[in-house]
Each structure stands twice: as structure tokens, then as C-alpha cells.
Scaffold this active site. Sequence first.
Site, PDB file in Angstrom:
ATOM      1  N   LYS A  93     -12.850  -1.425   7.036  1.00  0.00           N
ATOM      2  CA  LYS A  93     -12.213  -2.480   7.830  1.00  0.00           C
ATOM      3  C   LYS A  93     -12.658  -2.371   9.283  1.00  0.00           C
ATOM      4  O   LYS A  93     -13.364  -3.227   9.776  1.00  0.00           O
ATOM      5  CB  LYS A  93     -10.690  -2.390   7.706  1.00  0.00           C
TER       6      LYS A  93
ATOM      7  N   TRP B  97       0.820  -1.223   0.000  1.00  0.00           N
ATOM      8  CA  TRP B  97       0.000   0.000   0.000  1.00  0.00           C
ATOM      9  C   TRP B  97       0.839   1.251   0.000  1.00  0.00           C
ATOM     10  O   TRP B  97       0.526   2.221  -0.700  1.00  0.00           O
ATOM     11  CB  TRP B  97      -1.011  -0.018   1.149  1.00  0.00           C
TER      12      TRP B  97
ATOM     13  N   ASP C  92      -1.413   6.568   6.485  1.00  0.00           N
ATOM     14  CA  ASP C  92      -2.547   5.795   5.966  1.00  0.00           C
ATOM     15  C   ASP C  92      -2.846   4.742   7.028  1.00  0.00           C
ATOM     16  O   ASP C  92      -2.088   3.785   7.200  1.00  0.00           O
ATOM     17  CB  ASP C  92      -2.157   5.141   4.637  1.00  0.00           C
TER      18      ASP C  92
HETATM   19  N1  PMP Z   1      -4.407   1.597   2.095  1.00  0.00           N
HETATM   20  C1  PMP Z   1      -4.534   0.503   2.848  1.00  0.00           C
HETATM   21  C2  PMP Z   1      -3.599   0.292   3.995  1.00  0.00           C
HETATM   22  C3  PMP Z   1      -5.547  -0.416   2.560  1.00  0.00           C
HETATM   23  O1  PMP Z   1      -5.671  -1.526   3.295  1.00  0.00           O
HETATM   24  C4  PMP Z   1      -6.440  -0.177   1.495  1.00  0.00           C
HETATM   25  C5  PMP Z   1      -7.559  -1.118   1.146  1.00  0.00           C
HETATM   26  N2  PMP Z   1      -7.349  -2.440   1.345  1.00  0.00           N
HETATM   27  C6  PMP Z   1      -6.243   0.965   0.730  1.00  0.00           C
HETATM   28  C7  PMP Z   1      -5.230   1.845   1.068  1.00  0.00           C
HETATM   29  C8  PMP Z   1      -7.151   1.287  -0.408  1.00  0.00           C
HETATM   30  O2  PMP Z   1      -8.352   1.703   0.097  1.00  0.00           O
HETATM   31  P1  PMP Z   1      -9.600   2.078  -0.812  1.00  0.00           P
HETATM   32  O3  PMP Z   1      -9.934   0.875  -1.610  1.00  0.00           O
HETATM   33  O4  PMP Z   1     -10.619   2.444   0.189  1.00  0.00           O
HETATM   34  O5  PMP Z   1      -9.213   3.225  -1.676  1.00  0.00           O
END
Ligand code: PMP
Length: 374
Positions: free
Chosen positions: A210, A103, A186
Amino acid sequence: MSQTVWNFSAGPAVLPRPVLEQAAAEMLDWHGSGMSVMEMSHRGPQFMQILQEALDDFRELMAVPLTHKILFMQGGAIGQNAIVPLNLLQGHESAAFVKSGSWSSKTIKEFARYGRADVVADAREIKDSSGLRPANTYVPAIAPGSIPAGSAYLHYCSNETIDGVEFRQAPDMPSLGCASVPLVADASSNILSRPMDVAAHGLIYGGAQKNIGPAGLTFVIIREDLLDRARPDCPSAFSYRQVYDNHSMYNTPPTYSIYIAGLVFKWLKAQGGVAAMAEINRRKAQLLYDTIDGSGLYINRVRPSDRSLMNVPFMLREEALNTEFLSLAAERGLLQLKGHKSVGGMRASIYNAMPLAGVEALVDFMLTFEKERA
Ligand code: PMP
């Protein structure tokens, strides 16, 4: 209705059962209004109350100081990968990043469209005392003095949902020699799972799906002085200043997601808040990691001190057994255990709403599965 399955999905993820039951009971008629929350005007008094309570409860749970504002937005954490630079880059050409997994890597890639990304720590493959440590299996250290002066901020991902790597502590900006550089996190996948030093951060963001509620809602906790650093081309709907001045309603907010998030916040408060959740989360994770480490079949490669308490990836030493493991687990009601395609194997996500009993059921199955194949 009795509990029939345990859902280990990484997100959208399991929600507390009492929350779903309350939402079901209120689906057609919220508090005698004769309407579902989905049907209400976001500007009416009923929804305004729902929104305000959700903001207040979130602030209380996370102990957000008054220096920081809470915004509810849309576009997810991936949206924030662009929205953060659009809002914070004015007067800066670059930002600094910790690359600890999938991520944060994605965040860095998106940022490159807006400025120069300086990667100041990278969890690449290394040799250490335990032998060869694969990439993205540890929190890389940031060398003091490595963050370029003039960085708009330092970004890190507090919990790498795919790789199962979690920061126990936020980077300590003063000791890194850059106390004035805002710290941006994040925290999509570990928000509300344990206490967090909000004051040490300039900005914390994440998707709700989550530990907070349904997909569609994005939270942003931002220090007030950072509301006015946006580039002129920042879209109005994504301008932190606009969203704040309009009470998170510059455009129509995801009302139902906010309502469910509000119920989750009330549920969390009834459990004893974030400190109480942290203790339960620690016990759940320890049970699972102890089972993995004590077995000859399962393996988790993350450095023990950096293992995520929320997302536990594990491989089977005999990969040929993966499909059988998943299908027998599903027969026992243990669902959504397949690992992310980039890592393979299995992943058990054990967010706040997963009770200890769910992890015990998983561990029981894992032990039986291994014994039957010994
Ligand atoms: N950052 C992290 C740490 C995540 O776990 C996720 C989703 N699994 C995201 C970003 C992306 O999030 P979204 O799909 O809500 O844009």
C-alpha cells in the site's frame, strides 16, 4: 508519458510515478552493473547496499528508536497473524485484541489456533448521540483494567483498510493499567502516512503493497527484548530472532520488492518525510469527506473522528446507480473505486502516492455525477 489514470486501488496500490520511471530506467542495468536487480545475488555487495539503504531510510522516516529492530520478511500481514503468536506466546496462554473491523477480526480468528483471544473492545452496533451506529464504523474504547494480566500482548489494527476506520492515537498502555504488556499493531495500510509513536509499541507489522512498494515484502518493527519469546514450534524462516540474526536474509528475500521499497523511501524523504506526507494526506482526505458530507447522494457512515485518511469508503444513497458511477468514473480514468464486497458501495484509497490532483479529479467527477442526476 502523461498521467492518464488515477488509481484508487486498496492494494497493491499506486506507486509514485518517479519511482516507476527510475525503476524502468534501471531495469536492464542497475548502476552500471550490467544486471537487473532481479538477477543479482542477494548476498552480493550491490544488493547488500540496496538492502542496507532501505533499512536505514525506513528507520529514519519512521523515527525508529535504537531499541527497535527492523526486519524484512515474507508472508504478508496475514502471515503475521500466525507469526506474531508463534513468536510472542512463549509463557503465555492468551493475548488481548481490539476488534475494530474486518482485518482485526481476521487476526483474532487466526490467533484462536494458538491461544485464547480476549477481545477487550469490540466495535459492534451501538446507539449513541447520532442514533444507530453500525458495527465497524468507529474505534471502540478500551476500558481501563479490562486487559487481563498475563496477556502476551494487546493487538490492534491501526487502520482498517476495508471499513475505513483509523486510530488517531495508539492505545495508551500505561493509562490502561498495563504498561508492561507489549502493544502490537497491524499498520499495513497507514504505515508512513503520518508520524507514529514507535517507542510505544512492542511490534508493528504490515504488508508493503500500500504505502511502501510491491507485494511480497512484509515489514516488522520489533522491540529487541521481544526477539526471544518464540514458541519452540515457530518455523525458522518466521522466527524473528533468526531473521534478525541473519540480517533479513535467513531465506532469500524478495529482492526486487525491497529495491522498489528503497526507491519509495528515497522519494518520501525528498517530499519532506512522513510529517510532510501527513499534512498532504490530511488535506486530501478532508476534501473527499467534505464532498461526501456536503452531498445528498454520497454517504460515509464512519464516526467523523475515526475516519481513515487512507481508505475512504462511501455508498450511493441510490444503490442502483453504483454500476453507472463506476463505469463513468472509469471513462474519466478514475480506476479501482469499487468497494470491498463485504461493505459494498465505493472505496477510494488515497495512499501517499496519490497526489491531491487525483483526489480533486475524483471530487470533480462526484460533483458532476450528482448534479446530472438531481
Ligand atoms: N491487514 C490489513 C490492515 C490489510 O489492509 C491487509 C491487506 N489488505 C492485510 C492485513 C492482509 O495483508 P496481506 O494480503 O499482505 O497478507
